[in-house]
Write an enzyme that holds these catalytic residues in place. Structure first.
Site, PDB file in Angstrom:
ATOM      1  N   TRP A   1       0.817  -1.227   0.000  1.00 45.97           N
ATOM      2  CA  TRP A   1       0.000   0.000   0.000  1.00 45.97           C
ATOM      3  C   TRP A   1       0.846   1.271   0.000  1.00 45.97           C
ATOM      4  O   TRP A   1       0.325   2.352  -0.180  1.00 45.97           O
ATOM      5  CB  TRP A   1      -0.950   0.000   1.207  1.00 45.97           C
ATOM      6  N   LYS A   2       2.139   1.132   0.279  1.00 43.14           N
ATOM      7  CA  LYS A   2       3.011   2.311   0.369  1.00 43.14           C
ATOM      8  C   LYS A   2       2.405   3.329   1.359  1.00 43.14           C
ATOM      9  O   LYS A   2       1.738   2.922   2.301  1.00 43.14           O
ATOM     10  CB  LYS A   2       3.225   2.939  -1.006  1.00 43.14           C
TER      11      LYS A   2
ATOM     12  N   GLU B   1      12.213   2.077  -3.317  1.00 37.68           N
ATOM     13  CA  GLU B   1      11.874   3.437  -2.860  1.00 37.68           C
ATOM     14  C   GLU B   1      12.648   3.762  -1.581  1.00 37.68           C
ATOM     15  O   GLU B   1      12.993   4.918  -1.333  1.00 37.68           O
ATOM     16  CB  GLU B   1      10.352   3.560  -2.652  1.00 37.68           C
TER      17      GLU B   1
ATOM     18  N   GLY C   1       1.774  -2.914  -6.170  1.00 34.29           N
ATOM     19  CA  GLY C   1       1.732  -1.626  -5.482  1.00 34.29           C
ATOM     20  C   GLY C   1       0.411  -0.920  -5.700  1.00 34.29           C
ATOM     21  O   GLY C   1      -0.614  -1.249  -5.087  1.00 34.29           O
ATOM     22  N   GLY C   2       0.401   0.043  -6.623  1.00 34.54           N
ATOM     23  CA  GLY C   2      -0.769   0.901  -6.857  1.00 34.54           C
ATOM     24  C   GLY C   2      -2.084   0.137  -6.949  1.00 34.54           C
ATOM     25  O   GLY C   2      -3.086   0.525  -6.334  1.00 34.54           O
TER      26      GLY C   2
HETATM   27  C1  PEP Z   1       5.870  -1.731  -5.556  1.00 32.42           C
HETATM   28  O1  PEP Z   1       5.989  -0.585  -5.139  1.00 32.42           O
HETATM   29  O2  PEP Z   1       6.306  -2.696  -4.911  1.00 32.42           O
HETATM   30  C2  PEP Z   1       5.159  -1.926  -6.819  1.00 32.42           C
HETATM   31  C3  PEP Z   1       5.227  -3.092  -7.395  1.00 32.42           C
HETATM   32  O3  PEP Z   1       4.488  -0.826  -7.292  1.00 32.42           O
HETATM   33  P1  PEP Z   1       3.536  -0.736  -8.579  1.00 32.42           P
HETATM   34  O4  PEP Z   1       2.750  -2.018  -8.670  1.00 32.42           O
HETATM   35  O5  PEP Z   1       2.676   0.446  -8.321  1.00 32.42           O
HETATM   36  O6  PEP Z   1       4.422  -0.575  -9.762  1.00 32.42           O
END
Ligand code: PEP
Length: 252
Positions: A12-13, A102, A234-235
């Protein structure tokens, strides 16, 4: 994908508040209701402030809850603003993402990440260890050497590999809507598995996920890479609908 347990791990960041319970609740209801035709495991790694709240509020939990980072020191200490692996474990985290690009971009280096992995393993957390090359590395043909170094510098022989899930996340694919081509992806996942088996002298095939812009549209083609054991998302994990659309082929 392989016949092993398939992981769908949401990251979820910096997203979510108490109202976001409805997202995890919907996903949990879905995974609880649908009989598993294949062995799948859903984990949502959420901000620390939500771990205990979600854990207590979720009924008949089939989704596991994880954290996204920790301080490298064990227990308690004079580290303002920090949270240790032990504190996260006590809150109810079962998994933890470490080495995410990140956080590497914010200055985390391999030796710090190694300490974090050790600390999390000491707390019996399942570690999701992220590795992956930047676009410049890829252009220079350095993908394999970057990944090999990241593993060598942070994963010690003595670490319990059964508690580590490796997530290949090319930095250039995170949040960009770009995914690797299938043949390149297959080659990298195979390389990681072989490297781990050789470096740690184990016959057991390690668990390796792919992460980077996974969505409901591309998950089918990415799944053609049989060596992948699941996805770090992620998103798209911040929406119950998008996440369920991704996992639904595995929950019929
Ligand atoms: C992540 O941040 O681990 C990721 C996979 O992000 P996204 O799916 O948004 O690219």
């Amino acid at each position: 994908m392989t016949n092993k347990l398939k992981y769908f791990i949401g990251n979820w960041k910096m997203f979510g508040d108490f109202n976001s319970f409805k997202i995890i609740d919907k996903i949990n209801r879905y995974t609880s209701k649908h009989k598993r035709s294949k062995k799948s495991k859903v984990v949502l790694c959420v901000p620390n402030i939500l771990i205990d709240f979600f854990r207590k509020k979720l009924k008949h939990r089939s989704v596991s809850i994880g954290a996204q980072n920790c301080h490298h020191e064990q227990g308690y200490g004079p580290f303002t603003g920090a949270v240790s692996a032990g504190m996260l474990k006590k809150m109810g985290a079962e998994y933890i993402i470490l080495g995410h690009s990140e956080n590497r971009a914010e200055g985390e280096n391999s030796s710090l990440i190694k300490k974090k992995v050790e600390s999390a393993l000491n707390q019996k957390l399942n570690v999701i260890f992220c590795i992956g090359e930047k676009y410049q590395d890829k252009k220079k043909g350095k993908t394999f050497s970057v990944i090999k170094r990241q593993i060598k510098e942070s994963i010690e022989k003595k670490f319990n590999k059964n508690k580590i899930i490796f997530a290949y996340e090319p930095v250039w694919s995170i949040g960009t809507n770009k995914v690797p081509n299938i043949n390149e992806l297959r080659a990298v996942i195979k390389f990681i598995k072989n490297d781990l088996k050789k470096s740690f002298k184990t016959k057991k095939t390690p668990t390796v996920l792919y992460g980077g812009s996974v969505n409901q549209k591309n998950v089918k083609s990415l799944s053609l890479v049989g060596e992948i054991d699941g996805f770090l998302i992620g998103g798209a994990s911040q929406s119950a609908k998008k996440f369920i659309d991704i996992i639904k082929n595995y929950y019929k």
